[in-house]
Design a protein around this motif. Structure first.
Motif, PDB file in Angstrom:
ATOM      1  N   GLY A  65       0.799  -1.212   0.000  1.00 34.41           N
ATOM      2  CA  GLY A  65       0.000   0.000   0.000  1.00 34.41           C
ATOM      3  C   GLY A  65       0.834   1.265   0.000  1.00 34.41           C
ATOM      4  N   PRO A  66       0.200   2.410  -0.260  1.00 36.74           N
ATOM      5  CA  PRO A  66       0.944   3.667  -0.318  1.00 36.74           C
ATOM      6  C   PRO A  66       1.529   4.073   1.029  1.00 36.74           C
ATOM      7  N   LEU A  67       0.978   3.588   2.119  1.00 36.91           N
ATOM      8  CA  LEU A  67       1.493   3.942   3.440  1.00 36.91           C
ATOM      9  C   LEU A  67       2.328   2.832   4.061  1.00 36.91           C
ATOM     10  N   ALA A  68       2.681   1.806   3.293  1.00 37.59           N
ATOM     11  CA  ALA A  68       3.417   0.658   3.835  1.00 37.59           C
ATOM     12  C   ALA A  68       4.756   1.105   4.404  1.00 37.59           C
ATOM     13  N   GLY A  69       5.034   0.721   5.635  1.00 43.54           N
ATOM     14  CA  GLY A  69       6.294   1.033   6.282  1.00 43.54           C
ATOM     15  C   GLY A  69       6.339   2.376   6.980  1.00 43.54           C
ATOM     16  N   SER A  70       5.294   3.172   6.897  1.00 44.73           N
ATOM     17  CA  SER A  70       5.312   4.493   7.538  1.00 44.73           C
ATOM     18  C   SER A  70       4.920   4.367   9.009  1.00 44.73           C
ATOM     19  N   GLU A  71       5.151   5.430   9.747  1.00 46.50           N
ATOM     20  CA  GLU A  71       4.875   5.429  11.185  1.00 46.50           C
ATOM     21  C   GLU A  71       3.376   5.383  11.471  1.00 46.50           C
ATOM     22  N   VAL A  72       2.562   5.913  10.567  1.00 46.79           N
ATOM     23  CA  VAL A  72       1.125   5.944  10.796  1.00 46.79           C
ATOM     24  C   VAL A  72       0.527   4.529  10.791  1.00 46.79           C
ATOM     25  N   TYR A  83      -5.838   0.758   7.844  1.00 52.34           N
ATOM     26  CA  TYR A  83      -4.975  -0.399   7.602  1.00 52.34           C
ATOM     27  C   TYR A  83      -4.991  -0.911   6.168  1.00 52.34           C
ATOM     28  N   PRO A  84      -6.084  -0.812   5.405  1.00 53.35           N
ATOM     29  CA  PRO A  84      -5.999  -1.227   3.992  1.00 53.35           C
ATOM     30  C   PRO A  84      -5.003  -0.401   3.182  1.00 53.35           C
ATOM     31  N   LEU A  85      -4.723   0.827   3.599  1.00 56.54           N
ATOM     32  CA  LEU A  85      -3.710   1.612   2.895  1.00 56.54           C
ATOM     33  C   LEU A  85      -2.303   1.156   3.263  1.00 56.54           C
ATOM     34  N   CYS A  86      -2.152   0.521   4.402  1.00 57.31           N
ATOM     35  CA  CYS A  86      -0.846  -0.003   4.803  1.00 57.31           C
ATOM     36  C   CYS A  86      -0.587  -1.373   4.196  1.00 57.31           C
ATOM     37  N   ASP A  87      -1.568  -2.231   4.217  1.00 62.70           N
ATOM     38  CA  ASP A  87      -1.434  -3.588   3.694  1.00 62.70           C
ATOM     39  C   ASP A  87      -2.719  -3.941   2.952  1.00 62.70           C
ATOM     40  N   PRO A  88      -2.714  -3.887   1.619  1.00 69.25           N
ATOM     41  CA  PRO A  88      -3.953  -4.051   0.852  1.00 69.25           C
ATOM     42  C   PRO A  88      -4.576  -5.441   0.919  1.00 69.25           C
ATOM     43  N   VAL A  89      -3.899  -6.436   1.512  1.00 65.51           N
ATOM     44  CA  VAL A  89      -4.517  -7.751   1.603  1.00 65.51           C
ATOM     45  C   VAL A  89      -5.779  -7.688   2.466  1.00 65.51           C
ATOM     46  N   PHE A  90      -5.892  -6.678   3.313  1.00 62.56           N
ATOM     47  CA  PHE A  90      -7.070  -6.549   4.157  1.00 62.56           C
ATOM     48  C   PHE A  90      -8.283  -6.031   3.395  1.00 62.56           C
ATOM     49  N   LEU A  91      -8.111  -5.624   2.136  1.00 60.91           N
ATOM     50  CA  LEU A  91      -9.273  -5.247   1.326  1.00 60.91           C
ATOM     51  C   LEU A  91     -10.128  -6.459   0.990  1.00 60.91           C
ATOM     52  N   VAL A  92      -9.562  -7.653   1.101  1.00 59.96           N
ATOM     53  CA  VAL A  92     -10.325  -8.873   0.867  1.00 59.96           C
ATOM     54  C   VAL A  92     -11.242  -9.145   2.053  1.00 59.96           C
ATOM     55  N   SER A  93     -10.887  -8.638   3.217  1.00 60.49           N
ATOM     56  CA  SER A  93     -11.675  -8.856   4.421  1.00 60.49           C
ATOM     57  C   SER A  93     -12.998  -8.099   4.326  1.00 60.49           C
ATOM     58  N   PRO A  94     -14.113  -8.734   4.661  1.00 61.55           N
ATOM     59  CA  PRO A  94     -15.408  -8.048   4.593  1.00 61.55           C
ATOM     60  C   PRO A  94     -15.509  -6.858   5.541  1.00 61.55           C
ATOM     61  N   ILE A  95     -14.741  -6.866   6.615  1.00 59.36           N
ATOM     62  CA  ILE A  95     -14.800  -5.760   7.569  1.00 59.36           C
ATOM     63  C   ILE A  95     -14.354  -4.459   6.902  1.00 59.36           C
ATOM     64  N   TYR A  96     -13.317  -4.524   6.076  1.00 64.74           N
ATOM     65  CA  TYR A  96     -12.836  -3.336   5.381  1.00 64.74           C
ATOM     66  C   TYR A  96     -13.483  -3.179   4.016  1.00 64.74           C
ATOM     67  N   ASN A  97     -13.853  -4.273   3.382  1.00 69.31           N
ATOM     68  CA  ASN A  97     -14.367  -4.223   2.026  1.00 69.31           C
ATOM     69  C   ASN A  97     -15.779  -3.658   1.964  1.00 69.31           C
ATOM     70  N   PHE A  98     -16.636  -3.972   2.921  1.00 73.47           N
ATOM     71  CA  PHE A  98     -18.024  -3.516   2.870  1.00 73.47           C
ATOM     72  C   PHE A  98     -18.163  -1.993   2.890  1.00 73.47           C
ATOM     73  N   PRO A  99     -17.513  -1.263   3.799  1.00 79.06           N
ATOM     74  CA  PRO A  99     -17.679   0.202   3.764  1.00 79.06           C
ATOM     75  C   PRO A  99     -17.148   0.840   2.485  1.00 79.06           C
ATOM     76  N   ILE A 100     -16.071   0.278   1.938  1.00 80.00           N
ATOM     77  CA  ILE A 100     -15.531   0.834   0.696  1.00 80.00           C
ATOM     78  C   ILE A 100     -16.514   0.599  -0.448  1.00 80.00           C
TER      79      ILE A 100
END
Length: 126
Positions: A65-72, A83-100
């Motif tokens: 993701g664009p924020l991977a490795g940053s302090e945020v 967290y999906p901006l840090c590690d995009p594998v979590f976009l597969v998760s329904p918890i993050y995928n549904f609001p998007i």
């Protein structure tokens, strides 16, 4: 009379168990599967199923993701929101995928209703 019925039922149960035991002992232990005609090109169905299930997450693992490795991405409470901006594998998760998906389709439907007047409710029917 009740004792005789119990004795008969118990006798039948013991006879059935003995028949099952004899059938188990006389039956062959293993049935040999047919060998594939060309073992070099044969692929097990389990391998195909595993590859299909992994194919959905491969693009997310390849791209960080664009924020991977940053302090945020390390901050405790903010990380849970972005967290999906840090590690995009979590976009597969329904918890993050549904609001998007909800935000995307809400914006898309609103835009269609604004641009195409035929989608607006008829004023005469109100």
């Amino acid at each position: 009379m009740a004792r005789r019925a119990r004795t008969t039922a118990l006798s039948l149960l013991v006879a059935a168990a003995a028949a099952c035991l004899i059938a188990q002992l006389l039956a062959p232990a293993f049935v040999q599967p047919k060998a594939p005609r060309n073992p070099e090109t044969a692929v097990a169905p389990a391998v195909v199923g595993a590859l299909v299930s992994l194919a959905g997450s491969m693009p997310a693992h390849a791209w960080k993701g664009p924020l991977a490795g940053s302090e945020v991405c390390v901050t405790r409470y903010l990380k849970w929101v972005i967290y999906p901006l840090c590690d995009p594998v979590f976009l597969v998760s329904p918890i993050y995928n549904f609001p998007i998906l909800l935000a995307f389709f809400t914006a898309l439907i609103t835009l269609i209703q604004i641009l195409i007047p035929a989608t607006q409710p008829d004023e005469d029917l109100r």
